[in-house]
Design a protein around this motif. Structure first.
Motif, PDB file in Angstrom:
ATOM      1  N   TYR A 177       0.832  -1.205   0.000  1.00 48.97           N
ATOM      2  CA  TYR A 177       0.000   0.000   0.000  1.00 48.97           C
ATOM      3  C   TYR A 177       0.865   1.252   0.000  1.00 48.97           C
ATOM      4  CZ  TYR A 177      -3.216   3.602   1.653  1.00 48.97           C
ATOM      5  OH  TYR A 177      -3.942   4.757   1.785  1.00 48.97           O
ATOM      6  N   THR A 178       0.412   2.269  -0.739  1.00 54.53           N
ATOM      7  CA  THR A 178       1.091   3.565  -0.788  1.00 54.53           C
ATOM      8  C   THR A 178       0.073   4.666  -0.560  1.00 54.53           C
ATOM      9  OG1 THR A 178       2.588   2.683  -2.485  1.00 54.53           O
ATOM     10  CG2 THR A 178       2.616   5.062  -2.119  1.00 54.53           C
ATOM     11  N   ALA A 179       0.393   5.613   0.332  1.00 56.10           N
ATOM     12  CA  ALA A 179      -0.457   6.777   0.587  1.00 56.10           C
ATOM     13  C   ALA A 179       0.294   8.041   0.210  1.00 56.10           C
ATOM     14  CB  ALA A 179      -0.854   6.830   2.065  1.00 56.10           C
ATOM     15  N   TYR A 180      -0.446   9.124   0.037  1.00 49.69           N
ATOM     16  CA  TYR A 180       0.182  10.421  -0.144  1.00 49.69           C
ATOM     17  C   TYR A 180       0.541  11.018   1.218  1.00 49.69           C
ATOM     18  CZ  TYR A 180      -0.934  10.804  -5.130  1.00 49.69           C
ATOM     19  OH  TYR A 180      -0.993  10.617  -6.495  1.00 49.69           O
ATOM     20  N   GLU A 181       1.566  11.851   1.256  1.00 53.34           N
ATOM     21  CA  GLU A 181       1.954  12.493   2.500  1.00 53.34           C
ATOM     22  C   GLU A 181       0.843  13.413   2.993  1.00 53.34           C
ATOM     23  OE1 GLU A 181       5.470  14.723   1.772  1.00 53.34           O
ATOM     24  OE2 GLU A 181       4.583  16.032   0.262  1.00 53.34           O
ATOM     25  N   ASN A 182       0.876  13.731   4.290  1.00 46.43           N
ATOM     26  CA  ASN A 182      -0.208  14.475   4.919  1.00 46.43           C
ATOM     27  C   ASN A 182      -0.405  15.867   4.343  1.00 46.43           C
ATOM     28  OD1 ASN A 182      -0.826  12.364   6.646  1.00 46.43           O
ATOM     29  ND2 ASN A 182       0.567  13.084   8.249  1.00 46.43           N
ATOM     30  N   GLU A 183       0.648  16.446   3.759  1.00 46.42           N
ATOM     31  CA  GLU A 183       0.537  17.784   3.189  1.00 46.42           C
ATOM     32  C   GLU A 183      -0.290  17.813   1.909  1.00 46.42           C
ATOM     33  OE1 GLU A 183       3.276  16.366   4.223  1.00 46.42           O
ATOM     34  OE2 GLU A 183       3.754  17.584   5.995  1.00 46.42           O
ATOM     35  N   THR A 184      -0.575  16.648   1.351  1.00 46.29           N
ATOM     36  CA  THR A 184      -1.377  16.550   0.128  1.00 46.29           C
ATOM     37  C   THR A 184      -2.813  16.986   0.423  1.00 46.29           C
ATOM     38  OG1 THR A 184      -0.020  14.682  -0.572  1.00 46.29           O
ATOM     39  CG2 THR A 184      -2.095  15.002  -1.726  1.00 46.29           C
ATOM     40  N   PRO A 185      -3.462  17.721  -0.474  1.00 48.47           N
ATOM     41  CA  PRO A 185      -4.862  18.096  -0.244  1.00 48.47           C
ATOM     42  C   PRO A 185      -5.725  16.889   0.117  1.00 48.47           C
ATOM     43  CG  PRO A 185      -4.012  19.252  -2.155  1.00 48.47           C
ATOM     44  CD  PRO A 185      -2.933  18.291  -1.723  1.00 48.47           C
ATOM     45  N   PRO A 186      -6.637  17.052   1.091  1.00 46.06           N
ATOM     46  CA  PRO A 186      -7.422  15.910   1.581  1.00 46.06           C
ATOM     47  C   PRO A 186      -8.158  15.142   0.495  1.00 46.06           C
ATOM     48  CG  PRO A 186      -7.705  17.800   3.020  1.00 46.06           C
ATOM     49  CD  PRO A 186      -6.932  18.282   1.841  1.00 46.06           C
ATOM     50  N   TYR A 187      -8.730  15.857  -0.491  1.00 44.17           N
ATOM     51  CA  TYR A 187      -9.462  15.130  -1.527  1.00 44.17           C
ATOM     52  C   TYR A 187      -8.568  14.152  -2.266  1.00 44.17           C
ATOM     53  CZ  TYR A 187     -11.725  13.752  -5.770  1.00 44.17           C
ATOM     54  OH  TYR A 187     -12.215  12.973  -6.784  1.00 44.17           O
ATOM     55  N   ARG A 188      -7.342  14.552  -2.567  1.00 39.88           N
ATOM     56  CA  ARG A 188      -6.442  13.683  -3.321  1.00 39.88           C
ATOM     57  C   ARG A 188      -6.042  12.469  -2.494  1.00 39.88           C
ATOM     58  NH1 ARG A 188      -2.673  18.100  -6.604  1.00 39.88           N
ATOM     59  NH2 ARG A 188      -4.461  19.165  -7.588  1.00 39.88           N
ATOM     60  N   ARG A 189      -5.828  12.656  -1.200  1.00 35.72           N
ATOM     61  CA  ARG A 189      -5.527  11.514  -0.336  1.00 35.72           C
ATOM     62  C   ARG A 189      -6.727  10.577  -0.283  1.00 35.72           C
ATOM     63  NH1 ARG A 189      -4.630  15.140   3.897  1.00 35.72           N
ATOM     64  NH2 ARG A 189      -5.648  13.647   5.279  1.00 35.72           N
ATOM     65  N   PHE A 190      -7.919  11.157  -0.180  1.00 37.76           N
ATOM     66  CA  PHE A 190      -9.139  10.345  -0.120  1.00 37.76           C
ATOM     67  C   PHE A 190      -9.332   9.565  -1.409  1.00 37.76           C
ATOM     68  CE2 PHE A 190     -13.626   9.646  -0.947  1.00 37.76           C
ATOM     69  CZ  PHE A 190     -14.066   9.085   0.243  1.00 37.76           C
ATOM     70  N   GLU A 191      -9.166  10.231  -2.548  1.00 40.15           N
ATOM     71  CA  GLU A 191      -9.401   9.545  -3.819  1.00 40.15           C
ATOM     72  C   GLU A 191      -8.445   8.374  -4.008  1.00 40.15           C
ATOM     73  OE1 GLU A 191      -8.137  10.230  -8.079  1.00 40.15           O
ATOM     74  OE2 GLU A 191      -9.781  11.662  -7.887  1.00 40.15           O
TER      75      GLU A 191
END
Length: 392
Positions: A177-191
């Protein structure tokens, strides 16, 4: 005040909206949670509890940076210093003339785990990324290849060991699994997580379709014997998608979801975010099982939107016709469905360490399909030669 009306229409519509409010939130990727995440053992627990745990394999970690000097300085030490009991190497395949990458690598000269090689200048009419991966695989001295990107970093010194514990005799690929870092806009992390939930389900329940992260282990012999990226080398991106789609079967793929195996990718730029979607829209036309993969997503989206349309339509109708009991029932149904969806979404996203508010989840769920329509319109206006390395 209008007369209180209780008739067949009120009863039927009232029951319908309440059932819809209760049932449709269950038609949801976050309700179909993946197997074993937080409950999974660490590598040390597995070795302690099972004395016959197979020995971890030797592994080659493969990176193909291009003008990523800053990322190399920040993230390469996290790869070189993995707490791994067996031999491993980090292969960096770079472009000829990439001074930024070369300068950054000079700081790591002499490291026993590091090996570098180059993509030849004469390489044209093919994806430089896929060519770099192919050259790296051929240069690897170990059977198991860990493919990732330098823009990503392991979340733990146990990352490699946790992924590698799945390298059994009957497996050819291991998907992490790979996630975006926390500084990424919430919508992009959610998508990204929303998409991963569908892919993880296919990894665990059926035939894997593709991989939307940068955390993939595979066998060198499998890649070489079946001609690597043959058939899709001209497409600029989609390397993880094509690897999983071509080589994964129902039985030869493992999924590792322990938090120690997770990776974090740096926040994408606006251009990177847009291109990621546009390149996938081109790639999916050449992936097997694309239609069956999208069926479940489409079902979820139809259930989500039709439920809200139904509730709002009945609410408007009840107010216009002054059926106040139906108005109350519909308002209650709307509260139920939003609270239920938010609770299910929060429980699913929390499994992967993401913290979204209930309102964010509700808005992001609705927004996904409309964002996708926007990307589809951009894709249709784009020059199709932008997605390949040569013009036919």
């Amino acid at each position: 005040m209008g007369e209180i009306i209780i008739d067949n229409i009120t009863i039927i519509l009232g029951i319908t909206v309440l059932l819809s409010a209760l049932v449709t939130p269950l038609i949801n990727c976050f309700f179909r949670k993946p197997e074993t995440v937080a409950e999974a053992d660490t590598v040390e627990d597995a070795e302690r509890n099972d004395p016959i745990t197979p020995k971890l394999p030797k592994i080659s970690i493969l990176l193909t940076p291009h003008e990523n000097g800053r990322e190399l300085e920040q993230n390469l030490p996290l790869y070189l210093n993995q707490d791994y009991p067996e031999d491993f190497e980090v292969i960096v395949v770079m472009w000829k003339g990439d001074a930024e990458t070369e300068d950054a690598l000079k700081r790591f000269e002499g490291n026993q785990h590091l090996y570098t090689t180059y993509i030849p200048d004469s390489s044209r009419y093919m994806s430089r990324k896929k060519l770099g991966i192919t050259l790296g695989v051929k240069a690897a001295k170990h059977e198991w290849i860990m493919l990732t990107d330098i823009e990503c970093k392991p979340n733990s010194p146990q990352w490699l060991a946790t992924m590698a514990r799945n390298c059994q005799d009957d497996k050819q690929l291991v998907i992490g699994y790979t996630a975006y870092e926390n500084e990424t806009p919430p919508y992009r992390r959610f998508e990204r997580l929303h998409t991963a939930m569908y892919l993880i389900r296919e990894d665990q329940k059926g035939t894997p379709y593709r991989h939307n992260g940068c955390n993939l282990l595979f066998r060198k012999s499998m890649f070489i014997d079946q001609d690597g990226f043959r058939g899709n080398l001209k497409f600029i991106r989609g390397e993880y998608d094509f690897l999983v789609n071509k080589y994964a079967t129902k039985t030869n793929t493992a999924t590792e979801l322990h938090p120690d195996s997770w990776m974090t990718e740096q926040m994408p730029t606006e251009k990177q975010w847009r291109n990621k979607h546009l390149f996938y829209m081109e790639s999916r036309k050449h992936l097997q099982r694309s239609l069956s993969h999208r069926l479940l997503f489409n079902l979820d989206q139809w259930a989500l939107h039709l439920n809200y349309i139904l509730l709002l339509a009945v609410l408007a109708y009840s107010i216009i016709t002054q059926r106040w009991i139906l108005t109350g029932a519909t308002a209650i149904a709307l509260i139920i469905t939003t609270c239920f969806r938010a609770a299910i979404g929060k429980k699913g996203t929390n499994l992967f360490g993401e913290t979204f508010s209930g309102w964010q989840i509700l808005l992001f769920e609705i927004g996904i399909v409309w964002h996708n329509i926007g990307y589809l319109l951009k894709y249709r206006r784009a020059d199709k030669y932008d997605f390949i390395c040569h013009k036919i």
